[in-house]
Design a protein around this motif. Sequence first.
Motif, PDB file in Angstrom:
ATOM      1  N   VAL A   1      33.822  10.411  -2.671  1.00 24.96           N
ATOM      2  CA  VAL A   1      33.960  10.374  -1.215  1.00 24.96           C
ATOM      3  C   VAL A   1      34.613   9.056  -0.809  1.00 24.96           C
ATOM      4  O   VAL A   1      34.116   7.987  -1.182  1.00 24.96           O
ATOM      5  CB  VAL A   1      32.593  10.519  -0.515  1.00 24.96           C
ATOM      6  CG1 VAL A   1      32.760  10.424   0.996  1.00 24.96           C
ATOM      7  CG2 VAL A   1      31.927  11.834  -0.892  1.00 24.96           C
ATOM      8  N   PHE A   2      35.709   9.111  -0.072  1.00 32.94           N
ATOM      9  CA  PHE A   2      36.335   7.912   0.477  1.00 32.94           C
ATOM     10  C   PHE A   2      36.327   8.009   1.995  1.00 32.94           C
ATOM     11  O   PHE A   2      36.793   8.974   2.565  1.00 32.94           O
ATOM     12  CB  PHE A   2      37.771   7.772  -0.022  1.00 32.94           C
ATOM     13  CG  PHE A   2      38.508   6.630   0.630  1.00 32.94           C
ATOM     14  CD1 PHE A   2      39.263   6.847   1.762  1.00 32.94           C
ATOM     15  CD2 PHE A   2      38.429   5.344   0.120  1.00 32.94           C
ATOM     16  CE1 PHE A   2      39.942   5.810   2.386  1.00 32.94           C
ATOM     17  CE2 PHE A   2      39.096   4.302   0.732  1.00 32.94           C
ATOM     18  CZ  PHE A   2      39.855   4.521   1.865  1.00 32.94           C
ATOM     19  N   GLN A   3      35.783   6.991   2.652  1.00 27.97           N
ATOM     20  CA  GLN A   3      35.715   6.984   4.105  1.00 27.97           C
ATOM     21  C   GLN A   3      36.274   5.678   4.658  1.00 27.97           C
ATOM     22  O   GLN A   3      36.001   4.605   4.121  1.00 27.97           O
ATOM     23  CB  GLN A   3      34.263   7.169   4.580  1.00 27.97           C
ATOM     24  CG  GLN A   3      33.676   8.520   4.226  1.00 27.97           C
ATOM     25  CD  GLN A   3      32.217   8.639   4.611  1.00 27.97           C
ATOM     26  OE1 GLN A   3      31.453   7.701   4.463  1.00 27.97           O
ATOM     27  NE2 GLN A   3      31.829   9.793   5.101  1.00 27.97           N
ATOM     28  N   ASP A   4      37.008   5.752   5.739  1.00 29.17           N
ATOM     29  CA  ASP A   4      37.556   4.569   6.390  1.00 29.17           C
ATOM     30  C   ASP A   4      37.463   4.762   7.896  1.00 29.17           C
ATOM     31  O   ASP A   4      38.039   5.702   8.429  1.00 29.17           O
ATOM     32  CB  ASP A   4      39.024   4.359   5.967  1.00 29.17           C
ATOM     33  CG  ASP A   4      39.632   3.137   6.614  1.00 29.17           C
ATOM     34  OD1 ASP A   4      40.860   3.119   6.776  1.00 29.17           O
ATOM     35  OD2 ASP A   4      38.885   2.218   6.988  1.00 29.17           O
ATOM     36  N   GLY A   5      36.699   3.914   8.581  1.00 25.46           N
ATOM     37  CA  GLY A   5      36.595   4.050  10.024  1.00 25.46           C
ATOM     38  C   GLY A   5      35.295   3.511  10.570  1.00 25.46           C
ATOM     39  O   GLY A   5      34.776   2.501  10.108  1.00 25.46           O
ATOM     40  N   TYR A   6      34.734   4.194  11.533  1.00 26.90           N
ATOM     41  CA  TYR A   6      33.584   3.760  12.314  1.00 26.90           C
ATOM     42  C   TYR A   6      32.493   4.817  12.263  1.00 26.90           C
ATOM     43  O   TYR A   6      32.750   5.997  12.476  1.00 26.90           O
ATOM     44  CB  TYR A   6      34.049   3.519  13.758  1.00 26.90           C
ATOM     45  CG  TYR A   6      32.994   3.025  14.711  1.00 26.90           C
ATOM     46  CD1 TYR A   6      32.334   3.914  15.551  1.00 26.90           C
ATOM     47  CD2 TYR A   6      32.672   1.676  14.796  1.00 26.90           C
ATOM     48  CE1 TYR A   6      31.377   3.468  16.446  1.00 26.90           C
ATOM     49  CE2 TYR A   6      31.723   1.224  15.691  1.00 26.90           C
ATOM     50  CZ  TYR A   6      31.073   2.117  16.520  1.00 26.90           C
ATOM     51  OH  TYR A   6      30.122   1.674  17.402  1.00 26.90           O
ATOM     52  N   LYS A   7      31.283   4.416  11.927  1.00 25.82           N
ATOM     53  CA  LYS A   7      30.126   5.320  11.868  1.00 25.82           C
ATOM     54  C   LYS A   7      30.345   6.478  10.903  1.00 25.82           C
ATOM     55  O   LYS A   7      29.944   7.607  11.165  1.00 25.82           O
ATOM     56  CB  LYS A   7      29.782   5.855  13.259  1.00 25.82           C
ATOM     57  CG  LYS A   7      29.197   4.810  14.176  1.00 25.82           C
ATOM     58  CD  LYS A   7      28.761   5.392  15.501  1.00 25.82           C
ATOM     59  CE  LYS A   7      28.128   4.322  16.388  1.00 25.82           C
ATOM     60  NZ  LYS A   7      27.702   4.854  17.703  1.00 25.82           N
ATOM     61  N   ASN A   8      30.990   6.207   9.762  1.00 22.84           N
ATOM     62  CA  ASN A   8      31.119   7.226   8.733  1.00 22.84           C
ATOM     63  C   ASN A   8      29.791   7.438   8.041  1.00 22.84           C
ATOM     64  O   ASN A   8      28.946   6.539   7.980  1.00 22.84           O
ATOM     65  CB  ASN A   8      32.169   6.802   7.697  1.00 22.84           C
ATOM     66  CG  ASN A   8      33.562   6.772   8.279  1.00 22.84           C
ATOM     67  OD1 ASN A   8      33.985   7.715   8.927  1.00 22.84           O
ATOM     68  ND2 ASN A   8      34.286   5.689   8.060  1.00 22.84           N
ATOM     69  N   ASP A   9      29.576   8.626   7.493  1.00 21.84           N
ATOM     70  CA  ASP A   9      28.344   8.948   6.784  1.00 21.84           C
ATOM     71  C   ASP A   9      28.660   9.783   5.561  1.00 21.84           C
ATOM     72  O   ASP A   9      29.433  10.738   5.628  1.00 21.84           O
ATOM     73  CB  ASP A   9      27.387   9.709   7.708  1.00 21.84           C
ATOM     74  CG  ASP A   9      26.107  10.113   6.993  1.00 21.84           C
ATOM     75  OD1 ASP A   9      26.050  11.266   6.504  1.00 21.84           O
ATOM     76  OD2 ASP A   9      25.185   9.302   6.888  1.00 21.84           O
ATOM     77  N   ALA A  10      28.072   9.414   4.430  1.00 19.48           N
ATOM     78  CA  ALA A  10      28.254  10.187   3.198  1.00 19.48           C
ATOM     79  C   ALA A  10      26.899  10.452   2.568  1.00 19.48           C
ATOM     80  O   ALA A  10      26.169   9.519   2.238  1.00 19.48           O
ATOM     81  CB  ALA A  10      29.154   9.434   2.228  1.00 19.48           C
ATOM     82  N   ASP A  11      26.532  11.714   2.420  1.00 16.91           N
ATOM     83  CA  ASP A  11      25.299  12.127   1.752  1.00 16.91           C
ATOM     84  C   ASP A  11      25.683  12.924   0.517  1.00 16.91           C
ATOM     85  O   ASP A  11      26.323  13.964   0.629  1.00 16.91           O
ATOM     86  CB  ASP A  11      24.419  12.975   2.678  1.00 16.91           C
ATOM     87  CG  ASP A  11      23.979  12.195   3.906  1.00 16.91           C
ATOM     88  OD1 ASP A  11      23.505  11.055   3.735  1.00 16.91           O
ATOM     89  OD2 ASP A  11      24.116  12.712   5.019  1.00 16.91           O
ATOM     90  N   VAL A  12      25.286  12.437  -0.635  1.00 14.96           N
ATOM     91  CA  VAL A  12      25.684  13.057  -1.894  1.00 14.96           C
ATOM     92  C   VAL A  12      24.448  13.399  -2.719  1.00 14.96           C
ATOM     93  O   VAL A  12      23.638  12.533  -3.027  1.00 14.96           O
ATOM     94  CB  VAL A  12      26.611  12.119  -2.703  1.00 14.96           C
ATOM     95  CG1 VAL A  12      27.035  12.792  -4.007  1.00 14.96           C
ATOM     96  CG2 VAL A  12      27.843  11.736  -1.894  1.00 14.96           C
ATOM     97  N   ASP A  13      24.293  14.682  -3.037  1.00 12.51           N
ATOM     98  CA  ASP A  13      23.277  15.150  -3.979  1.00 12.51           C
ATOM     99  C   ASP A  13      24.039  15.555  -5.227  1.00 12.51           C
ATOM    100  O   ASP A  13      24.703  16.588  -5.247  1.00 12.51           O
ATOM    101  CB  ASP A  13      22.506  16.327  -3.385  1.00 12.51           C
ATOM    102  CG  ASP A  13      21.367  16.778  -4.296  1.00 12.51           C
ATOM    103  OD1 ASP A  13      21.243  16.244  -5.414  1.00 12.51           O
ATOM    104  OD2 ASP A  13      20.600  17.672  -3.900  1.00 12.51           O
ATOM    105  N   GLN A  14      23.953  14.728  -6.267  1.00 14.36           N
ATOM    106  CA  GLN A  14      24.850  14.838  -7.400  1.00 14.36           C
ATOM    107  C   GLN A  14      24.095  14.764  -8.725  1.00 14.36           C
ATOM    108  O   GLN A  14      23.133  14.019  -8.853  1.00 14.36           O
ATOM    109  CB  GLN A  14      25.854  13.684  -7.309  1.00 14.36           C
ATOM    110  CG  GLN A  14      27.292  14.082  -7.457  1.00 14.36           C
ATOM    111  CD  GLN A  14      27.621  14.523  -8.849  1.00 14.36           C
ATOM    112  OE1 GLN A  14      26.994  14.112  -9.806  1.00 14.36           O
ATOM    113  NE2 GLN A  14      28.601  15.387  -8.977  1.00 14.36           N
TER     114      GLN A  14
END
Length: 243
Positions: free
Chosen positions: A88-101
Motif C-alpha cells: 500500500v502506498f499513500q500520499d496525502g492527508y488523513k490517509n488510512d491503511a488497514d492490512v490483514d496479511q
Amino acid sequence: MKRTLRTLVALVFAAALVGVVMSGSAFAYPDDCTASCNDADVGQYNDADVFQDGYLNDADVDQRNRAKVFQEGFKNDADVDQRNKAGVFQDGYKNDADVDQRNKAGVFQDGYKNDADVDQRNKAGVFQDGYKNDADIDQRNKAGVFQNGKKNTADVDQRNKAIVDQDGKNNDATVNQRNKATVDQDGKKNTADVDQRNKAIVDQDGKNNDATVNQRNTATVDQDGKNNDASISQRNTATVTQG
C-alpha cells in the motif's frame, strides 16, 4: 540503525509490490464517478492492482495472492485482506491503511494524520513521514516501523524481531516482544516501553525521554539528554548508560 530499518522496509515493500503488471491481474480504476468520489472494491483470487488519484478515494481489496494499492490525494482509504503479499502506498492527508496479511505487508505513508494497522503473520514494514502518524502492528515474525515527524506512535506486538525508529517530538513506542526488540528514538519527550523475553535495546537522544524495560535476558538502555528516565525489571543482564 536507521539504515538497517530503511533497508528492511524497502525490501518488504518492494517484495509486496513486485509484479504490478502480470497476467491475470485485476485493475480497478474509477469509471463512473469523478475524482472526488472514486471507489474500488476488489474480490480477487490472483493479482489485484488499484490506482487512485484524487479526493476521498476508497479501495477495499479481498485478495488471495498479491494486492497493490496506490493512492494519492486527500482522505484516501485502503483496506486489504490478503493471504500472500500486500503493498500500500499513500500520499496525502488523513490517509488510512488497514492490512490483514498472512505473508508480507508493506505500507508507505507520507502526509498528515496517516494511520497504518497491520495484522501480519510473517513480515511487516511500515514507513511513515509526517505529523500524528500511527502504526499498530500485530506481527508473528518480523516487524519494522520507521517514523519521522511529530507525535508519532508505534505499538508493536511481536513474536520474533521488532525494530522501531522514531525521529521527532512526542514520539511513543510500545513493544511487546518475545525475541529481539530494538527502539531508536531521537527528539523530545520520547517514550519507550518494552516487554521483552530475550534481548531489548533502547537508544534515546533528546529531552525528557523515558525507557521502561521488562526483560528476562539482556537489556541495554542508552540515553543522552536531560531528565531521562530508565526503569528496568531484569532477570539476567542489564546495562544503562545515561549522559
